[in-house]
Design a protein around this motif. Structure first.
Motif, PDB file in Angstrom:
ATOM      1  N   GLU A 160       0.716  -1.308   0.277  1.00  0.00           N
ATOM      2  CA  GLU A 160      -0.335   0.013  -0.228  1.00  0.00           C
ATOM      3  C   GLU A 160       1.091   1.526   0.275  1.00  0.00           C
ATOM      4  N   GLN A 161       2.252   1.381   0.925  1.00  0.00           N
ATOM      5  CA  GLN A 161       2.394   2.791   0.682  1.00  0.00           C
ATOM      6  C   GLN A 161       3.104   2.556  -0.724  1.00  0.00           C
ATOM      7  N   GLU A 162       3.531   1.303  -1.198  1.00  0.00           N
ATOM      8  CA  GLU A 162       4.203   1.525  -3.144  1.00  0.00           C
ATOM      9  C   GLU A 162       2.857   2.514  -3.732  1.00  0.00           C
ATOM     10  N   VAL A 163       2.216   2.115  -3.661  1.00  0.00           N
ATOM     11  CA  VAL A 163       0.899   3.352  -3.957  1.00  0.00           C
ATOM     12  C   VAL A 163       0.605   4.424  -4.042  1.00  0.00           C
ATOM     13  N   GLY A 164       1.312   4.899  -3.160  1.00  0.00           N
ATOM     14  CA  GLY A 164       1.368   6.455  -2.424  1.00  0.00           C
ATOM     15  C   GLY A 164       2.970   6.581  -2.902  1.00  0.00           C
ATOM     16  N   HIS A 165       3.404   5.686  -3.155  1.00  0.00           N
ATOM     17  CA  HIS A 165       4.699   6.250  -3.922  1.00  0.00           C
ATOM     18  C   HIS A 165       4.625   6.387  -4.785  1.00  0.00           C
ATOM     19  N   ALA A 166       4.182   5.867  -5.760  1.00  0.00           N
ATOM     20  CA  ALA A 166       4.414   5.962  -7.154  1.00  0.00           C
ATOM     21  C   ALA A 166       3.429   6.902  -7.985  1.00  0.00           C
ATOM     22  N   THR A 167       2.239   6.745  -6.468  1.00  0.00           N
ATOM     23  CA  THR A 167       1.523   8.551  -7.084  1.00  0.00           C
ATOM     24  C   THR A 167       1.758   9.514  -6.846  1.00  0.00           C
ATOM     25  N   LEU A 168       3.181   9.845  -5.964  1.00  0.00           N
ATOM     26  CA  LEU A 168       3.544  10.799  -5.949  1.00  0.00           C
ATOM     27  C   LEU A 168       4.516  11.171  -6.777  1.00  0.00           C
ATOM     28  N   ILE A 169       5.188   9.904  -7.694  1.00  0.00           N
ATOM     29  CA  ILE A 169       6.163  10.903  -8.577  1.00  0.00           C
ATOM     30  C   ILE A 169       5.781  10.482  -9.500  1.00  0.00           C
ATOM     31  N   GLU A 205      16.456   2.294  -2.339  1.00  0.00           N
ATOM     32  CA  GLU A 205      17.234   3.496  -1.206  1.00  0.00           C
ATOM     33  C   GLU A 205      18.319   3.893  -1.633  1.00  0.00           C
ATOM     34  N   SER A 206      19.916   3.174  -1.355  1.00  0.00           N
ATOM     35  CA  SER A 206      20.921   4.143  -2.292  1.00  0.00           C
ATOM     36  C   SER A 206      20.907   4.567  -3.541  1.00  0.00           C
ATOM     37  N   GLY A 207      19.933   3.809  -4.292  1.00  0.00           N
ATOM     38  CA  GLY A 207      19.607   4.823  -5.715  1.00  0.00           C
ATOM     39  C   GLY A 207      19.130   6.480  -6.027  1.00  0.00           C
ATOM     40  N   VAL A 208      18.202   6.343  -4.607  1.00  0.00           N
ATOM     41  CA  VAL A 208      18.179   7.938  -4.863  1.00  0.00           C
ATOM     42  C   VAL A 208      18.837   8.440  -3.887  1.00  0.00           C
ATOM     43  N   TYR A 209      19.307   8.459  -2.775  1.00  0.00           N
ATOM     44  CA  TYR A 209      20.094   9.059  -2.218  1.00  0.00           C
ATOM     45  C   TYR A 209      21.318   9.410  -2.952  1.00  0.00           C
ATOM     46  N   GLY A 210      21.785   8.232  -4.020  1.00  0.00           N
ATOM     47  CA  GLY A 210      21.904   9.055  -5.250  1.00  0.00           C
ATOM     48  C   GLY A 210      22.355  10.384  -5.640  1.00  0.00           C
ATOM     49  N   PHE A 211      21.130  10.407  -6.022  1.00  0.00           N
ATOM     50  CA  PHE A 211      20.914  11.309  -7.075  1.00  0.00           C
ATOM     51  C   PHE A 211      20.188  12.473  -6.683  1.00  0.00           C
ATOM     52  N   LEU A 212      19.776  12.626  -5.443  1.00  0.00           N
ATOM     53  CA  LEU A 212      18.868  13.606  -4.003  1.00  0.00           C
ATOM     54  C   LEU A 212      19.144  14.786  -4.140  1.00  0.00           C
ATOM     55  N   GLY A 213      20.296  15.040  -3.973  1.00  0.00           N
ATOM     56  CA  GLY A 213      20.720  16.441  -3.372  1.00  0.00           C
ATOM     57  C   GLY A 213      21.413  16.828  -4.974  1.00  0.00           C
ATOM     58  N   ALA A 220      10.700  18.699  -5.213  1.00  0.00           N
ATOM     59  CA  ALA A 220      10.205  17.173  -5.782  1.00  0.00           C
ATOM     60  C   ALA A 220      11.359  16.445  -4.614  1.00  0.00           C
ATOM     61  N   ALA A 221      13.005  17.433  -4.624  1.00  0.00           N
ATOM     62  CA  ALA A 221      13.413  16.390  -3.645  1.00  0.00           C
ATOM     63  C   ALA A 221      13.116  16.460  -2.290  1.00  0.00           C
ATOM     64  N   THR A 222      11.984  17.382  -2.048  1.00  0.00           N
ATOM     65  CA  THR A 222      11.444  17.324  -0.335  1.00  0.00           C
ATOM     66  C   THR A 222      10.367  15.767  -0.495  1.00  0.00           C
ATOM     67  N   LEU A 223       9.722  16.193  -1.257  1.00  0.00           N
ATOM     68  CA  LEU A 223       8.359  15.007  -1.659  1.00  0.00           C
ATOM     69  C   LEU A 223       9.833  13.541  -1.818  1.00  0.00           C
ATOM     70  N   LEU A 224      10.339  13.309  -2.432  1.00  0.00           N
ATOM     71  CA  LEU A 224      10.895  12.160  -2.182  1.00  0.00           C
ATOM     72  C   LEU A 224      11.655  11.708  -1.365  1.00  0.00           C
ATOM     73  N   THR A 225      11.855  12.564  -0.718  1.00  0.00           N
ATOM     74  CA  THR A 225      12.664  12.302   0.544  1.00  0.00           C
ATOM     75  C   THR A 225      11.797  11.860   1.072  1.00  0.00           C
ATOM     76  N   GLN A 226      11.023  11.994   2.151  1.00  0.00           N
ATOM     77  CA  GLN A 226       9.926  11.720   2.949  1.00  0.00           C
ATOM     78  C   GLN A 226       9.072  10.503   2.082  1.00  0.00           C
ATOM     79  N   SER A 227       9.170   9.828   0.543  1.00  0.00           N
ATOM     80  CA  SER A 227       8.990   9.068  -0.032  1.00  0.00           C
ATOM     81  C   SER A 227       9.926   7.698   0.434  1.00  0.00           C
ATOM     82  N   GLU A 231      10.888   3.966   2.592  1.00  0.00           N
ATOM     83  CA  GLU A 231      11.187   2.475   1.879  1.00  0.00           C
ATOM     84  C   GLU A 231      12.937   2.430   2.890  1.00  0.00           C
ATOM     85  N   ALA A 232      14.092   3.436   3.849  1.00  0.00           N
ATOM     86  CA  ALA A 232      14.885   2.516   4.061  1.00  0.00           C
ATOM     87  C   ALA A 232      13.977   1.579   5.777  1.00  0.00           C
ATOM     88  N   ARG A 233      13.025   2.050   5.726  1.00  0.00           N
ATOM     89  CA  ARG A 233      12.799   1.769   7.016  1.00  0.00           C
ATOM     90  C   ARG A 233      11.822  -0.128   6.662  1.00  0.00           C
TER      91      ARG A 233
END
Length: 455
Positions: A160-169, A205-213, A220-227, A231-233
């Protein structure tokens, strides 16, 4: 187009209290992105109509590495005192997006779009993956692996969390956002499923950390951080499900987009005909022939067996089953917050045997991408973990085979840098790099990355 909730946030809308019931003053929740509930999980068997990564009409010769630090990077007097006038009470000067401008949550460059599209591919496969395991394996199968009904409910909630993440992006990318595809997974039992999930969420998780900054769109970076914090959890929970220590590192590593796409693409069987293509490179696959497993915990050996993984890239450990009765990667202890006794799976000085492919192999959605490498001769193994990028010599090279020795190094005193679920790649040089510019390694990658299960 932004969905209603994000649009309201972008224009600074706030609901106004009135005499009517509270529910009447709150706008309805926006819909989630559409996705199939179930689909086949079989390899692609057709003929690709397009091959290769997305390219522009003009491609440069390469990005040159700076030879010195720009003076402006070191001029701020970091002395704990304010250096400039405050733009408002209690507000220090500086920052990005702090001037009162209206935030717009979208891509602002090709880099943004392609990075967000890659993240969306990741969210879609995670949604399918979590659901697939629950469909494929029975309650008894999970119970024999030490997981109860509550654990299965947790996996269902992750979907269910992934439904939200996919919707966000999807909302940030608009109508051309990549859709969910069909996938093909190598696991055959619950143990292998959990290891696959643990490793897929690791590079997600690591793939997003690599480009987030590096995103131009700070919104977009703010919202992606919140998703990605969610995923880290998830990654930590799957480690616990396997009986691994949940977080044996002080820092989580970030990897380049092409590393994440290399690891993800082999499991995407086919996508819709009008699917948005990606620009990122697919490197030749790298297999760890003696991947550390739970059976190696506390032992100082080179691995319980050779060829003990299901695949290259993720290097998911084979688990004991009717098909693999000699495997020792059992999870008989079941899930727990932390193991009663924590013992590393690997150790400095351990020999790591490797095998890699030549470039030119079709891979990914509809076999429409092709593995490539811009590197020269294979000479080193790069270890990307926590804050460190270090290299060890690649020894005994014979065709696409060789080995290296796990290095003995610390991030800071008391924190082994080679720890957790981390990444290795074969390179042609030992280029000095740090976390913020790790993508400069791409032109030197011969094969990989591969996930190394150090702990």
């Amino acid at each position: 187009m932004l969905n209603s909730m994000l649009w309201l946030a972008a224009v600074g809308y706030m609901p106004i209290a009135s005499a009517s019931p509270l529910s009447a003053s709150i706008p309805p929740a926006p819909p989630t992105a559409s996705h199939p509930n179930s689909q086949p999980h079989t390899p692609f068997t057709g003929t690709p109509t397009t091959t290769g990564a997305l390219t522009a009409s003009s491609i440069g010769t390469g990005i040159a590495e700076a030879s010195s630090i720009a003076p402006a990077e070191t001029t701020y007097a970091s002395n704990g005192k304010l250096q400039n006038a405050e733009p408002a009470p209690y507000v220090p000067a500086g920052g990005v997006g702090t001037s009162g401008s209206i935030p717009v949550y979208n891509a602002k460059s090709d880099f943004d779009y392609e990075s967000l599209a890659l993240a969306l591919y990741q969210e879609w496969i995670e949604l399918d993956l979590f659901q697939d395991g629950l469909r494929r394996f029975s309650a008894k199968d999970f119970e024999e692996a030490g997981l109860n009904a509550a654990d299965r409910e947790l996996i269902a909630f992750m979907a269910e969390q992934e439904v939200g993440h996919a919707t966000l992006i999807s909302n940030m990318l608009g109508a051309s956002a990549p859709k969910q595809c069909q996938y093909n997974y190598p696991y055959t039992n619950v143990q292998e499923y959990l290891d696959f999930c643990q490793k897929l969420t690791r590079f997600g998780e690591s793939g997003v950390y690599g480009f987030l900054g590096h995103l131009d769109s700070r919104e977009a970076a703010t919202l992606l951080t919140q998703s990605i914090t969610t995923e880290a959890r998830q990654q930590m929970i799957f480690r616990q499900f396997e009986g691994l220590f949940p977080m044996p590192v002080w820092f989580e590593v970030g990897i380049p987009q092409s590393w994440a796409w290399t690891l993800l693409a082999p499991y995407v069987a086919s996508c819709p005909a009008d699917q948005t293509r990606l620009v990122w490179e697919n490197f030749p696959a790298l297999r760890i022939l003696n991947q550390p497993t739970l059976s190696d915990a506390g032992k100082r050996n080179n691995g319980s067996s050779f060829n003990n993984t299901l695949d290259a890239g993720l290097n998911v450990a084979k688990a004991s089953s009717k098909e693999n009765p000699n495997s020792k990667n059992d999870l008989s202890a079941g899930a727990s917050v932390t193991p009663d006794r924590y013992s590393p799976l690997s150790f400095p000085g351990r020999r790591v045997d490797l095998q890699w492919e030549e470039p030119g192999r079709p891979v990914g959605p509809n076999d429409s991408y092709v593995t490539t490498s811009q590197a020269g001769e294979a000479k080193y193994v790069a270890w990307a973990s926590q804050l460190n990028i270090t290299y060890t010599p690649l020894l005994g090279v014979d065709g696409g085979r060789g080995y290296t020795i796990q290095p003995d190094m610390e991030t800071y005193e008391g924190d082994p840098a080679v720890n957790g679920t981390m990444f290795i790649a074969i390179t042609d040089s030992d280029l000095f790099l740090t976390p913020f510019n790790l993508s400069m390694i791409n032109s030197h990658v011969v094969a990989g990355p591969a996930l190394y299960q150090a702990d």
